[in-house]
Design an enzyme around this catalytic site. Structure first.
Site, short mmCIF file in Angstrom:
data_model
loop_
_atom_site.label_atom_id
_atom_site.label_comp_id
_atom_site.label_asym_id
_atom_site.label_seq_id
_atom_site.Cartn_x
_atom_site.Cartn_y
_atom_site.Cartn_z
N ASP A 61 -2.01 5.48 -16.33
CA ASP A 61 -2.14 5.36 -14.97
C ASP A 61 -2.94 4.09 -14.54
O ASP A 61 -4.14 4.05 -15.07
CB ASP A 61 -3.06 6.97 -14.60
CG ASP A 61 -3.21 7.05 -13.02
OD1 ASP A 61 -3.09 6.02 -12.46
OD2 ASP A 61 -3.46 8.05 -12.65
N ASN A 88 3.96 -5.83 -12.19
CA ASN A 88 5.30 -5.39 -11.38
C ASN A 88 5.04 -4.02 -10.60
O ASN A 88 5.46 -3.79 -9.47
CB ASN A 88 6.53 -5.07 -12.32
CG ASN A 88 7.66 -4.50 -11.63
OD1 ASN A 88 8.15 -5.16 -10.49
ND2 ASN A 88 7.61 -3.22 -11.93
N TYR A 154 1.37 -2.17 2.76
CA TYR A 154 1.91 -2.87 1.50
C TYR A 154 1.96 -4.22 1.70
O TYR A 154 1.62 -5.14 0.74
CB TYR A 154 3.46 -2.41 1.56
CG TYR A 154 4.28 -2.92 0.36
CD1 TYR A 154 4.38 -2.78 -0.90
CD2 TYR A 154 4.95 -4.00 0.76
CE1 TYR A 154 5.03 -3.31 -1.97
CE2 TYR A 154 5.72 -4.73 -0.13
CZ TYR A 154 5.87 -4.35 -1.47
OH TYR A 154 6.83 -4.95 -2.37
N LYS A 158 0.23 -7.16 -0.81
CA LYS A 158 0.85 -8.07 -1.36
C LYS A 158 0.32 -9.64 -0.75
O LYS A 158 0.14 -10.42 -1.69
CB LYS A 158 2.37 -8.06 -0.79
CG LYS A 158 3.02 -6.92 -1.54
CD LYS A 158 3.00 -7.17 -3.12
CE LYS A 158 3.96 -6.01 -3.76
NZ LYS A 158 3.63 -5.98 -5.24
N THR A 188 18.55 -2.67 -6.35
CA THR A 188 18.10 -1.89 -7.47
C THR A 188 18.91 -0.35 -7.15
O THR A 188 19.19 -0.21 -6.09
CB THR A 188 16.60 -1.43 -7.50
OG1 THR A 188 16.19 -0.70 -6.47
CG2 THR A 188 15.96 -3.02 -7.47
#
Length: 257
Positions: A61, A88, A154, A158, A188
């Site tokens: 984790d 990643n 998010y 980033k 993906t």
């Protein structure tokens, strides 16, 4: 990429390396000759394989600092070295800022900014003790440099990740190089969650100058380059992997008049 970059004998960790972009990165590293360890909270349904070799999976984790430190110490002890870390693991559901409350948005920041910081600190302790140091690659996003409605936390994380990488590159030089891959849209197994059905994916792809979404393997090739001696003088850099970016909306608006 493996033809011009050889990572034989190197040991690489890919966080969130069990599917999607992470699996593409892990496969590229395997093809380049590296020993690859992937980590996530849960294993994938299928192991990540390439070039007749299989990436090892170890659960961890990334939000648990003690567990992360123990994980990297284990990898270094069992393989005798640690050369590459690809941060990643990350992502976000669609959630407007006024929905969900601050706590949920904070968890997005924790996963996409604080977890890579935690992993990088633990990896640094292992990399800096050996000759040659190591290479850390952050998986960033174009969301960090443009408005990101529905994924604002998010995008903010980033943006912070890219700045964090630059600071790490200065503080940890010359032993450890730190760079960021700034990704655009990647195709993906989860693309349909963001873009809808196949027609939606194709429509989104047409907004990219190169006319398609990236393949995870192409992200992997860029990681291999940054991890290799071919990039020995590259640190603190942000490499755009976005197919030319997004066509400016004003061009289409002007054409319609």
């Amino acid at each position: 990429m493996a033809a011009i970059t050889d990572l034989s004998g190197r040991v690489a960790v890919v966080t969130g390396g069990t599917r999607g972009v992470g699996a593409g990165v892990a496969r590229a590293l395997l093809e380049a000759g590296a020993e690859v360890v992937t980590c996530a909270r849960r294993p994938a349904d299928q192991p990540v394989e390439a070039a007749g070799r299989t990436a090892r999976f170890l659960p961890v984790d990334l939000r648990d600092g003690d567990a992360v430190a123990a994980f990297f110490a284990r990898v270094s002890a069992e393989y005798g070295r640690l050369d590459v870390l690809v941060n990643n693991a990350g992502g976000t559901p669609y959630r407007p800022l006024r929905e969900g409350g601050a706590a949920r948005h904070s968890r997005v920041v924790e996963l996409n900014l604080l977890a890579p910081l935690t992993a990088s600190l633990a990896a640094c302790e292992q990399m800096r003790s050996r000759p040659g140091g190591g290479s850390i690659v952050m998986i960033g996003s174009v969301s960090g440099s443009r408005p990101s409605p529905g994924s604002a936390a998010y995008g903010a994380a980033k943006a912070g990740l890219e700045n964090l990488a630059r600071s790490m590159a200065v503080e940890w030089a010359p032993d450890i190089r730190v760079n960021t891959l700034v990704l655009g849209m990647v195709r993906t197994e989860l693309s349909h969650l963001h873009y809808g059905d196949e027609r939606g994916i194709e429509a989104v792809a047409r907004t990219v100058p190169l006319g398609r979404l990236a393949d995870p393997a192409e992200v992997g090739d860029a990681c291999v380059f940054l991890a290799s001696e071919r990039a020995a003088y590259i640190s603190g850099a942000s490499l755009l992997v976005h197919g030319g970016g997004e066509r400016p909306a004003f061009l289409d608006a002007a054409a319609g008049d």
